[in-house]
Design a protein around this motif. Structure first.
Motif, PDB file in Angstrom:
ATOM      1  N   ALA A   1       0.830  -1.209   0.000  1.00  9.03           N
ATOM      2  CA  ALA A   1       0.000   0.000   0.000  1.00  9.03           C
ATOM      3  C   ALA A   1       0.862   1.257   0.000  1.00  9.03           C
ATOM      4  CB  ALA A   1      -0.922  -0.003   1.220  1.00  9.03           C
ATOM      5  N   THR A   2       1.972   1.222   0.748  1.00  9.80           N
ATOM      6  CA  THR A   2       2.872   2.373   0.789  1.00  9.80           C
ATOM      7  C   THR A   2       3.514   2.612  -0.567  1.00  9.80           C
ATOM      8  OG1 THR A   2       3.340   1.989   3.127  1.00  9.80           O
ATOM      9  CG2 THR A   2       4.899   3.351   1.919  1.00  9.80           C
ATOM     10  N   ALA A   3       3.957   1.528  -1.206  1.00  7.57           N
ATOM     11  CA  ALA A   3       4.601   1.663  -2.512  1.00  7.57           C
ATOM     12  C   ALA A   3       3.625   2.169  -3.578  1.00  7.57           C
ATOM     13  CB  ALA A   3       5.194   0.315  -2.934  1.00  7.57           C
ATOM     14  N   ARG A   4       2.372   1.754  -3.474  1.00  5.72           N
ATOM     15  CA  ARG A   4       1.382   2.126  -4.499  1.00  5.72           C
ATOM     16  C   ARG A   4       0.891   3.561  -4.333  1.00  5.72           C
ATOM     17  NH1 ARG A   4      -1.141  -1.974  -7.384  1.00  5.72           N
ATOM     18  NH2 ARG A   4      -3.059  -0.763  -7.520  1.00  5.72           N
ATOM     19  N   GLY A   5       0.813   4.059  -3.112  1.00  3.87           N
ATOM     20  CA  GLY A   5       0.211   5.375  -2.939  1.00  3.87           C
ATOM     21  C   GLY A   5       0.836   6.219  -1.854  1.00  3.87           C
ATOM     22  N   TYR A   6       2.175   6.154  -1.742  1.00  2.00           N
ATOM     23  CA  TYR A   6       2.822   6.846  -0.621  1.00  2.00           C
ATOM     24  C   TYR A   6       2.617   8.357  -0.666  1.00  2.00           C
ATOM     25  CZ  TYR A   6       6.549   8.275  -3.835  1.00  2.00           C
ATOM     26  OH  TYR A   6       7.253   8.851  -4.862  1.00  2.00           O
ATOM     27  N   GLU A   7       2.419   8.926  -1.861  1.00  4.07           N
ATOM     28  CA  GLU A   7       2.223  10.375  -1.951  1.00  4.07           C
ATOM     29  C   GLU A   7       0.832  10.798  -1.500  1.00  4.07           C
ATOM     30  OE1 GLU A   7       4.250  12.381  -5.527  1.00  4.07           O
ATOM     31  OE2 GLU A   7       3.738  10.365  -6.238  1.00  4.07           O
TER      32      GLU A   7
ATOM     33  N   ALA B   1      -8.717   1.580  -2.810  1.00 10.27           N
ATOM     34  CA  ALA B   1      -9.413   2.842  -3.081  1.00 10.27           C
ATOM     35  C   ALA B   1     -10.678   2.649  -3.911  1.00 10.27           C
ATOM     36  CB  ALA B   1      -8.459   3.821  -3.762  1.00 10.27           C
ATOM     37  N   PRO B   2     -10.673   1.795  -4.957  1.00 10.29           N
ATOM     38  CA  PRO B   2     -11.916   1.605  -5.715  1.00 10.29           C
ATOM     39  C   PRO B   2     -13.036   1.000  -4.865  1.00 10.29           C
ATOM     40  CG  PRO B   2     -10.024   0.816  -6.975  1.00 10.29           C
ATOM     41  CD  PRO B   2      -9.538   1.085  -5.580  1.00 10.29           C
TER      42      PRO B   2
ATOM     43  N   THR C   1     -19.592  21.601 -19.964  1.00  4.30           N
ATOM     44  CA  THR C   1     -19.055  20.258 -20.195  1.00  4.30           C
ATOM     45  C   THR C   1     -18.976  19.505 -18.877  1.00  4.30           C
ATOM     46  OG1 THR C   1     -17.196  18.962 -21.047  1.00  4.30           O
ATOM     47  CG2 THR C   1     -16.663  21.035 -19.949  1.00  4.30           C
ATOM     48  N   GLN C   2     -19.108  18.196 -18.953  1.00  2.00           N
ATOM     49  CA  GLN C   2     -18.933  17.336 -17.787  1.00  2.00           C
ATOM     50  C   GLN C   2     -17.659  16.503 -17.911  1.00  2.00           C
ATOM     51  OE1 GLN C   2     -22.464  14.990 -17.030  1.00  2.00           O
ATOM     52  NE2 GLN C   2     -23.818  16.697 -17.461  1.00  2.00           N
ATOM     53  N   LYS C   3     -16.835  16.829 -18.880  1.00  2.00           N
ATOM     54  CA  LYS C   3     -15.640  16.044 -19.151  1.00  2.00           C
ATOM     55  C   LYS C   3     -14.397  16.762 -18.642  1.00  2.00           C
ATOM     56  CE  LYS C   3     -13.098  13.735 -22.876  1.00  2.00           C
ATOM     57  NZ  LYS C   3     -13.043  13.476 -24.334  1.00  2.00           N
ATOM     58  N   PRO C   4     -13.702  16.192 -17.644  1.00  2.00           N
ATOM     59  CA  PRO C   4     -12.465  16.820 -17.174  1.00  2.00           C
ATOM     60  C   PRO C   4     -11.350  16.666 -18.204  1.00  2.00           C
ATOM     61  CG  PRO C   4     -12.812  14.741 -16.044  1.00  2.00           C
ATOM     62  CD  PRO C   4     -14.035  14.970 -16.881  1.00  2.00           C
ATOM     63  N   VAL C   5     -10.393  17.596 -18.159  1.00  2.00           N
ATOM     64  CA  VAL C   5      -9.251  17.524 -19.076  1.00  2.00           C
ATOM     65  C   VAL C   5      -8.058  16.832 -18.424  1.00  2.00           C
ATOM     66  CG1 VAL C   5      -9.947  19.554 -20.384  1.00  2.00           C
ATOM     67  CG2 VAL C   5      -8.482  19.836 -18.363  1.00  2.00           C
ATOM     68  N   TYR C   6      -8.099  16.685 -17.120  1.00  2.00           N
ATOM     69  CA  TYR C   6      -6.991  16.028 -16.413  1.00  2.00           C
ATOM     70  C   TYR C   6      -7.494  15.628 -15.034  1.00  2.00           C
ATOM     71  CZ  TYR C   6      -2.253  15.066 -14.744  1.00  2.00           C
ATOM     72  OH  TYR C   6      -1.132  14.440 -14.261  1.00  2.00           O
ATOM     73  N   GLY C   7      -6.746  14.767 -14.371  1.00  2.00           N
ATOM     74  CA  GLY C   7      -7.133  14.380 -13.027  1.00  2.00           C
ATOM     75  C   GLY C   7      -6.068  13.564 -12.329  1.00  2.00           C
ATOM     76  N   LEU C   8      -6.209  13.465 -11.036  1.00  2.00           N
ATOM     77  CA  LEU C   8      -5.388  12.581 -10.217  1.00  2.00           C
ATOM     78  C   LEU C   8      -6.261  11.393  -9.839  1.00  2.00           C
ATOM     79  CD1 LEU C   8      -2.930  11.821  -8.422  1.00  2.00           C
ATOM     80  CD2 LEU C   8      -4.050  13.099  -6.587  1.00  2.00           C
ATOM     81  N   TYR C   9      -5.786  10.199 -10.168  1.00  2.00           N
ATOM     82  CA  TYR C   9      -6.543   8.983  -9.900  1.00  2.00           C
ATOM     83  C   TYR C   9      -5.667   8.025  -9.100  1.00  2.00           C
ATOM     84  CZ  TYR C   9      -9.525  10.852 -13.566  1.00  2.00           C
ATOM     85  OH  TYR C   9     -10.334  11.674 -14.300  1.00  2.00           O
ATOM     86  N   VAL C  10      -6.210   7.492  -8.027  1.00  2.00           N
ATOM     87  CA  VAL C  10      -5.531   6.473  -7.233  1.00  2.00           C
ATOM     88  C   VAL C  10      -6.210   5.150  -7.543  1.00  2.00           C
ATOM     89  CG1 VAL C  10      -5.003   5.644  -4.911  1.00  2.00           C
ATOM     90  CG2 VAL C  10      -4.886   8.096  -5.414  1.00  2.00           C
ATOM     91  N   ASP C  11      -5.481   4.256  -8.203  1.00  2.00           N
ATOM     92  CA  ASP C  11      -6.069   2.998  -8.675  1.00  2.00           C
ATOM     93  C   ASP C  11      -7.359   3.253  -9.452  1.00  2.00           C
ATOM     94  OD1 ASP C  11      -4.040   1.459  -7.642  1.00  2.00           O
ATOM     95  OD2 ASP C  11      -5.072   1.037  -5.757  1.00  2.00           O
ATOM     96  N   GLU C  12      -7.294   4.227 -10.347  1.00  3.81           N
ATOM     97  CA  GLU C  12      -8.390   4.606 -11.241  1.00  3.81           C
ATOM     98  C   GLU C  12      -9.580   5.226 -10.510  1.00  3.81           C
ATOM     99  OE1 GLU C  12      -9.419   1.374 -13.823  1.00  3.81           O
ATOM    100  OE2 GLU C  12      -7.377   1.125 -14.562  1.00  3.81           O
ATOM    101  N   THR C  13      -9.381   5.586  -9.254  1.00  2.60           N
ATOM    102  CA  THR C  13     -10.440   6.251  -8.485  1.00  2.60           C
ATOM    103  C   THR C  13     -10.175   7.746  -8.470  1.00  2.60           C
ATOM    104  OG1 THR C  13     -10.581   4.300  -7.070  1.00  2.60           O
ATOM    105  CG2 THR C  13     -11.634   6.310  -6.268  1.00  2.60           C
ATOM    106  N   PRO C  14     -11.094   8.575  -8.998  1.00  7.66           N
ATOM    107  CA  PRO C  14     -10.824  10.012  -9.065  1.00  7.66           C
ATOM    108  C   PRO C  14     -10.686  10.656  -7.690  1.00  7.66           C
ATOM    109  CG  PRO C  14     -13.098   9.537  -9.707  1.00  7.66           C
ATOM    110  CD  PRO C  14     -12.396   8.226  -9.589  1.00  7.66           C
TER     111      PRO C  14
END
Length: 314
Positions: free
Chosen positions: A184-190, A203-204, A293-306
């Protein structure tokens, strides 16, 4: 009770208050008044809106199971399970009067902060940080549980496969216990406040369960490099749920360009940076309305979870 049995109680009653006083310079000049302020601050803190199993918790009474469920869904499962088993075993020994005073103190310290925060009327203004004092003692109980398990398994392996393999049992159990936390630390330490355990499905799974996805604005750093590279000079940005001091710090530290302008709503902005919080969904809806629009142009996703989504005005 022997003198040795009393020593932990004496240490807790004398050394602990001294450490509390000495480690916090704020208390040095007015210890009584400022300790009273500290206690009053936590006893009367306002309630933060918090998403929990699909409910938006805004005010008491809070669910009695909140702390236990939150712990189960956030503590790495390979560590949580021996914590529970160790606590049950130690409690059983206490009930049977086979427990030493020290073990009884460990059990008591393991549950005190959890019991306090579990009360439905106690202010809830965050997640697991409020019962961190229980974690070292739960870790001790987990170690006790793993040690007992290692002895049983070692005896079994020794009888079936011999000494050479039996000595591998204890390090194997240690690696297993540390594995889920390390992964878990390696996957999402930030983005640690977005971490959820295997019981939650990561996260999902936590998002599907209706759990809080992050704590306030710490995940914003994940989109700052992209903003610096893509936002035009002097564009107006609405950074949802970020205060001015935080923005100034990012600019002073070189993490965010100094030429950007920041506004207070989606309707004034060229860009909206929305942090996914259930209690603030209207800000995302405002961005959809303002930008068409409802479409974001960028995002931060943790394991594909916005976690953070960026919208741009057409």
């Amino acid at each position: 009770m022997t003198q040795d049995g009393l020593s932990p109680l004496v240490a807790m009653a004398t050394i602990a208050p001294a450490i509390f006083y000495l480690h916090w310079p704020y208390l040095w000049h007015h210890p009584v008044d400022r300790t009273a302020w500290y206690l009053r601050f936590h006893a009367t803190h306002n309630h933060y809106a918090w998403f929990y199993l699909g409910q938006l918790l805004r005010a008491p009474p809070f669910p009695l199971d909140y702390v236990l469920i939150k712990t189960a869904l956030t503590v790495p499962t390979a560590l949580f399970v021996p914590m529970v088993l160790g606590f049950i075993a130690a409690t059983w020994r206490m009930l049977k009067r086979r427990s030493m005073l020290l073990e009884s103190l460990i059990v008591a310290n393991a549950i005190v902060s959890i019991a306090i925060i579990s009360h439905p009327q106690v202010p809830h203004f965050g997640g697991v940080k409020h019962w961190f004092p229980s974690m070292p003692f739960l870790a001790i109980l987990a170690a006790s549980s793993i040690d007992r398990c290692a002895h049983v398994l070692s005896a079994f392996v020794k009888g079936r496969f011999g000494d050479a393999r039996a000595i591998l049992v204890q390090p194997a159990l240690a690696l297993l216990t540390l594995s889920s936390g390390a992964i878990a630390t390696a996957r999402g330490y930030e983005f640690g406040t977005s971490a959820y355990s295997e019981l939650a499905g990561g996260a999902p799974g936590a998002a599907s369960l209706g759990m809080q996805r992050q704590y306030w604005a710490n995940n914003l750093t994940g989109v700052l490099p992209w903003l610096n590279a893509n936002v035009r000079a002097n564009d107006r940005i609405f950074l949802h749920e970020n205060h001015g001091g935080q923005i100034s710090d990012y600019q002073r530290n070189g993490m965010l360009r100094s030429d950007l302008r920041f506004v207070g709503s989606a309707f004034e902005a060229d860009w909206v940076v929305y942090q996914y919080h259930q209690e603030f969904r209207e800000h995302e809806f405002n961005a959809w309305q303002a930008f068409g629009t409802q479409k974001p142009v960028y995002g931060l996703y943790v394991d594909e979870t916005p976690q953070i989504v960026v919208y741009k005005r057409r």
